[in-house]
Enzyme design. Structure first.
Site, short mmCIF file in Angstrom:
data_model
loop_
_atom_site.label_atom_id
_atom_site.label_comp_id
_atom_site.label_asym_id
_atom_site.label_seq_id
_atom_site.Cartn_x
_atom_site.Cartn_y
_atom_site.Cartn_z
N THR A 18 158.24 58.64 47.13
CA THR A 18 159.08 59.39 46.19
C THR A 18 159.10 60.87 46.56
O THR A 18 160.15 61.52 46.52
CB THR A 18 158.56 59.20 44.76
OG1 THR A 18 158.57 57.82 44.44
CG2 THR A 18 159.42 59.96 43.76
N ASN A 43 158.55 55.93 36.95
CA ASN A 43 157.64 54.81 36.77
C ASN A 43 157.37 54.20 38.14
O ASN A 43 158.12 53.35 38.62
CB ASN A 43 158.23 53.78 35.81
CG ASN A 43 158.27 54.30 34.39
OD1 ASN A 43 157.26 54.34 33.69
ND2 ASN A 43 159.46 54.71 33.95
N GLU A 44 156.32 54.65 38.78
CA GLU A 44 155.99 54.25 40.13
C GLU A 44 155.35 52.85 40.15
O GLU A 44 155.00 52.30 39.10
CB GLU A 44 155.03 55.26 40.75
CG GLU A 44 155.59 56.68 40.87
CD GLU A 44 156.60 56.82 42.01
OE1 GLU A 44 157.10 55.80 42.51
OE2 GLU A 44 156.87 57.98 42.40
N PRO A 45 155.24 52.23 41.34
CA PRO A 45 154.57 50.94 41.44
C PRO A 45 153.23 50.95 40.73
O PRO A 45 152.44 51.88 40.85
CB PRO A 45 154.41 50.75 42.95
CG PRO A 45 155.58 51.47 43.53
CD PRO A 45 155.77 52.67 42.65
N SER A 65 153.21 50.58 37.36
CA SER A 65 153.50 50.90 35.96
C SER A 65 153.53 49.64 35.11
O SER A 65 154.02 48.60 35.54
CB SER A 65 154.85 51.63 35.85
OG SER A 65 154.79 52.89 36.49
#
Length: 637
Positions: free
Chosen positions: A188, A169-171, A173
């Site tokens: 990442t 869940n990347e920035p 999300s």
């Protein structure tokens, strides 16, 4: 049930965490912490079994949970812990990704856990990295619904990425997001580059459980290890909830604990500046830490700090204990001044009362342990040079071959040169054929690993000869834990420690230098340091060890904080250049080195910047102005 085995407490309800919004527990080591987390999971499995209910676990991958899985496997084999009632759902998987690929999370989970316990195969759920693009959306919905059909997750184990991502869940999300496909953040992908032997090989997409899925778990434990996670841990625990740091959504979960080691916790307010949180027991180290922090905050050298500076920044209790700012400033100034020496092996015929090293014996036997075949010159090349110039008997011991960090292109170049020199060489043919035809999953052959190791070895001799060290004083230990042919290494073994003990006993050093930097991207430094610590334990009773001091240097990623430094060795501009040229002998590690970490600068650039910044810090504290400084911390064993 709110309280669990690690001791959950609601954040903000007790004094030492009034800055904090997530409950956290700090341990001296990740090993100790992992054992307790594994015990909590085992207790949950057993309670669920007694109730004749499935135990639904959400599991994570990456380096953080490996020791937890090792302990669960141990409990299964030695204590009879059964996984027959366990149902697992993994957080994520790269996309596209074949489950048989060594980099797949399917492979990871089976290697570290599932192949070693009695979990029914039908109870294992890992996102399918090869589901077709047309079916992907429905697949994600079905994965989500399957979790719901079990009543949700009883326990979710998490790591945390440097972007604050949990799962993938990347920035950006959403707090209520469910299982879905996602594009990976560049940071990442950089962090995963070492596992994939280069960022170009890292997939750009993944399938991940959503923030909403994770937050529906009844219990969440997040693991945070190492200095590289300290900044994001602070943002997550003390910062505002933000989609730009997805882990901050856990602040709203009713039963979450962050389990941290000391380095990962180092930026938390109660750790970094405890005097801002509660009354302190002012040890000498804490006093220096506080005064250095105040100097940096106010941008004043030690000797210009005033009573008002201390009182305005929560340090009045320190002045009450010390008397006046004037007295305290002089004491701390002297303490920092006494760490500086141009004689890392001790200055002969000098009063050593306030020097970091002893004056006797005048000529010391020294071992420099280098995890890889370039850490010696990268991290302490100036000190290395100084020790040789000042007549000490210096030995350098390269703990690993470093072969994994040599690119296939570099190896092919040397194999082709060898073939040109000896056209009849079957070995060269074998290596060239392998490198031309290897697949992404294939482990380097023994011949290729040997060639890559020889490349690193020849580069090391180039650097040590340049510094004037005899070849007889250069030792290649080739510790067995490293020789797997993959980024993943074996655990430390008795064979590794025996090799370390042997060289220490043979040389009987007065000084040992070793890498105390645990932030390298793939963990070799930590295993090498552990091998030294274990060897020191075994040899402690030997009489020669009474006269042996151990100095820890930092690697290419982080430097000691100013208050941690016990010995600071200045370098002249000429020595900086000499150190740079020694690093340049390690040609295979220049221009696109494989394990760069999160810093795109080449090692020689970042280490020069680091040495210069250390010198600037000393100058800003009011001390002499040097071109560069290499820093060391003494380890008492």
């Amino acid at each position: 049930m709110i309280k669990e085995d690690i001791g959950f407490r609601e954040a903000g309800k007790f004094e030492e965490t009034r800055f904090e919004k997530i409950h956290n527990v700090i341990f001296e080591s990740s090993q100790e912490a992992s054992v307790l987390v594994a015990r909590e999971i085992a207790n949950l499995i057993q309670r669920k079994n007694e109730l004749n209910e499935p135990c639904v676990l959400g599991l994570a991958t990456g380096s953080s949970p490996i020791k937890v899985y090792e302990e669960l496997v141990r409990m299964h084999k030695e204590e009879g812990l059964s996984f027959a009632n366990v149902v697992t759902f993994n957080l994520d998987e790269y996309y596209p990704m074949d489950k048989n690929d060594m980099q797949s999370y399917y492979h990871f989970m089976h290697e570290h856990l599932f192949n070693h316990v009695n979990i029914p195969s039908e109870n294992i759920n890992i996102p399918d990295g090869l589901v077709s693009a047309e079916e992907l959306q429905q697949y994600c919905i079905d994965y989500e619904m399957k979790i719901i059909s079990y009543g949700g997750l009883d326990f979710q184990l998490l790591g945390i990425g440097r972007t604050g991502h949990i799962g993938f869940n990347e920035p950006g999300s959403h707090v209520n997001s469910g299982t879905r496909s996602i594009t990976l953040d560049h940071v990442t992908r950089v962090d995963a580059a070492s596992t994939f032997l280069g960022i170009d090989n890292v997939p750009r997409k993944a399938i991940t459980m959503g923030i909403g899925t994770v937050r529906n778990a009844k219990r969440i434990v997040l693991l945070g290890w190492g200095i590289s996670k300290a900044g994001i841990i602070k943002k997550t625990i003390e910062g505002e909830i933000s989609s730009q740091v997805p882990a901050t959504y856990l602040q709203e979960h009713h039963n979450t604990t962050f389990v941290l080691d000391t380095e990962a916790s180092s930026e938390l307010t109660r750790v970094k500046t405890p005097w801002l949180v509660k009354s302190c027991l002012w040890t000498d180290e804490l006093k220096l830490k506080a005064v250095a922090w105040l100097s940096e905050l106010t941008k004043k050298p030690f000797l210009k700090l005033t009573d008002k500076d201390y009182n305005d920044n929560g340090m009045s209790s320190l002045l009450t204990e010390e008397g006046t700012a004037y007295d305290l400033n002089i004491k701390m100034f002297n303490k920092m001044q006494q760490t500086i020496t141009g004689w890392p092996g001790g200055k002969p015929n000098a009063d050593d009362t306030y020097r970091p090293e002893r004056s006797t014996p005048e000529k010391k036997r020294v071992i420099i342990f280098s995890p890889h075949p370039d850490d010696d010159v990268i991290s302490m090349g100036g000190t290395f040079d100084r020790l040789i110039e000042q007549g000490h008997e210096v030995h350098v011991a390269y703990q690993t071959s470093g072969n994994i960090a040599v690119s296939n292109e570099e190896a092919l170049k040397f194999a082709e040169i060898s073939k040109a020199l000896n056209p009849d060489s079957k070995m060269s043919d074998k290596i060239i054929d392998f490198l031309h035809n290897r697949t992404g999953n294939e482990i380097d052959s023994l011949e290729v690993r040997k060639l890559k190791g020889l490349i690193r070895r020849s580069e090391s001799f180039g650097a040590t000869r340049y510094l004037g060290l005899p070849d007889s004083n250069v030792h290649f230990l080739d510790l067995p834990f490293y020789e797997t042919g993959t980024v993943k290494k074996n655990n430390l073994s008795d064979a590794d420690v025996d090799i370390m003990c042997d060289i220490i006993e043979r040389i009987k050093p007065h000084q040992i230098y070793a890498a105390g930097d645990l932030a390298d991207p793939h963990g070799t430094h930590k295993v090498c340091l552990d091998s030294l610590f274990e060897a020191l334990k075994r040899l402690k009773q030997k009489s020669f060890m009474n006269d042996c001091w151990v100095w820890l240097y930092r690697g290419a990623w982080h430097e000691w904080e100013s208050y941690q430094i016990d010995m600071a060795v200045p370098m002249s501009p000429d020595q900086v250049l000499k150190k740079r040229h020694a690093i340049f002998y390690h040609q295979s590690q220049k221009d696109g080195v494989m394990f760069q970490g999160d810093d795109s600068r080449e090692f020689w650039v970042r280490v020069e910047d680091r040495n210069r910044l250390t010198a600037e810090k000393y100058h800003n504290l009011g001390l002499a102005d040097y071109s560069a400084i290499e820093a060391f911390k003494r380890y008492i064993f």
